[in-house]
Design a protein around this motif. Structure first.
Motif, PDB file in Angstrom:
ATOM      1  N   LEU A  23       0.954  -1.244   0.049  1.00 57.65           N
ATOM      2  CA  LEU A  23      -0.116  -0.065   0.139  1.00 57.65           C
ATOM      3  C   LEU A  23       0.799   1.527   0.116  1.00 57.65           C
ATOM      4  N   LEU A  28       0.087   5.406  -0.606  1.00 52.33           N
ATOM      5  CA  LEU A  28      -0.884   5.674   0.647  1.00 52.33           C
ATOM      6  C   LEU A  28       0.055   6.534   1.347  1.00 52.33           C
ATOM      7  N   PRO A 332      -6.444  -4.292  -2.768  1.00 58.97           N
ATOM      8  CA  PRO A 332      -6.394  -2.785  -2.233  1.00 58.97           C
ATOM      9  C   PRO A 332      -5.372  -1.896  -2.808  1.00 58.97           C
ATOM     10  N   ALA A 333      -3.997  -2.388  -3.065  1.00 60.61           N
ATOM     11  CA  ALA A 333      -2.913  -1.566  -3.475  1.00 60.61           C
ATOM     12  C   ALA A 333      -3.303  -1.113  -4.785  1.00 60.61           C
ATOM     13  N   ILE A 336      -5.845   1.675  -4.494  1.00 61.56           N
ATOM     14  CA  ILE A 336      -5.078   2.882  -3.835  1.00 61.56           C
ATOM     15  C   ILE A 336      -4.313   3.684  -5.031  1.00 61.56           C
TER      16      ILE A 336
END
Length: 344
Positions: A23, A28, A332-333, A336
């Motif tokens: 992330l 992030l 999720p990465a 993001i």
């Protein structure tokens, strides 16, 4: 616009923490670590600091009751050191159920306590001797102890002379205080289009008195994110229902629930009462079903690319400088990274 994410875990936080490197690489900026009545946040924050290189490690939040101002200072300085100057300290009053039930401390004077703690932390990070003559007495007066206390300063030299201090606040006095003396504000269950009607006056009053030397107030808020066409993407909003129902229905008693009050301020008075009644009577699934879809759609970023971009713009227009995202995706990465590209 920064991107942040709450550390989501069930049972073993290391499993999520070990994914943070990907992330971080995706862009992030901040990871937020909560501390309700589970594992303590500083231990996890130190673990995350060792696993990462650039992401800010934020507490969201440390409550202002269960640690003394001196202990909070030690935590802030220690975390900033092990993270190489990446600590962000979020402070808040939590709620009486946690403070009095889990910690056994009276829930009183949250606004005054927060102000005093912020002042003590700022002076302590500058290695000034800790003194206070408000609610917190430093040193402790002789008639309240052995009479041996003396002003002490932090033994170690901090990584930085100041760490960002964020305040979690929903009530008008608390929000006004955050705008006056905090580096940032952490609202919850945030709806951009209704933020001004709920908090506009409080933010304006606080900003008018903003302490000299502080930059503009940072605001960190957001919600679930999922990008895709079709009803199957919108259906992901149902995953947010348990959280909304928990806070509106279960995080407090009838007549003493800040999140229920917020729902009413948003215009969901009828639903707020129904959710609370059902939740407190043990009908959690029925309470979840009563969470208004309008609220879920406005408080999250779930839908086609064009819609998610519109929601990002709405949060930005409402003053959000650090967009919190909880990816409801298989990667999720990648999510993001996609949003980072849009906000850069």
């Amino acid at each position: 616009m920064k991107l942040s994410m709450p550390l989501m875990y069930a049972g073993n936080p290391r499993e999520t923490a070990d994914q943070l490197a990907a992330l971080e690489k995706a862009g992030l900026d901040t990871i937020w670590v909560a501390e309700p009545y589970g594992f303590d946040a500083p231990t996890l924050m130190g673990y995350l600091a060792a696993k990462t290189e650039t992401v800010e490690i934020g507490a969201a939040i440390l409550n202002i009751y269960s640690r003394t101002p001196g202990a909070l200072l030690q935590t802030a300085a220690g975390l900033d050191n092990v993270s190489g100057g990446r600590a962000v300290i979020g402070l808040g009053a939590s709620g009486p159920q946690v403070i009095e039930g889990f910690h056994g401390v009276p829930y009183d004077k949250p606004v005054t306590r927060t102000r005093e703690i912020v002042d003590i932390l700022r002076r302590g990070m500058r290695r000034e001797a800790l003194t206070s003559d408000g609610l917190y007495k430093l040193p402790l007066p002789a008639d309240q102890g052995l009479g041996l206390g003396k002003p002490l300063k932090l033994l170690n030299k901090p990584e930085r002379s100041a760490v960002p201090l964020f305040i979690a606040a929903l009530g008008p006095k608390s929000v006004e205080g955050a705008a006056e003396y905090a580096d940032g504000w952490l609202p919850f269950l945030f709806v951009p289009e209704k933020a001004d009607q709920v908090w506009g006056d409080a933010l304006a009053k606080g900003t008018a008195k903003r302490q000299e030397g502080l930059g503009p107030l940072e605001v960190s808020a957001g919600g679930m994110v999922a990008i895709g066409e079709g009803p199957e993407t919108k259906a992901l909003l149902d995953f947010a229902r348990p959280t909304y129902a928990l806070y509106v229905g279960g995080m407090g008693a009838r007549g003493k629930n800040f999140y229920n009050d917020l729902a009413c301020q948003y215009g969901f008075e009828k639903e707020a009462k129904e959710i609370q009644d059902l939740y407190l009577d043990g009908h959690k699934r029925d309470a979840e079903a009563k969470v208004p879809l309008e609220w879920l759609e406005a408080g999250n970023l779930v839908g086609p690319e064009s819609y998610v971009k519109e929601r990002i713009a709405a949060f930005q227009e409402a003053g959000v400088t650090n967009l919190q995202l909880t990816p409801a995706t298989e990667d999720p990465a990648a999510t993001i990274a996609q949003v980072k590209e849009w906000v850069s």
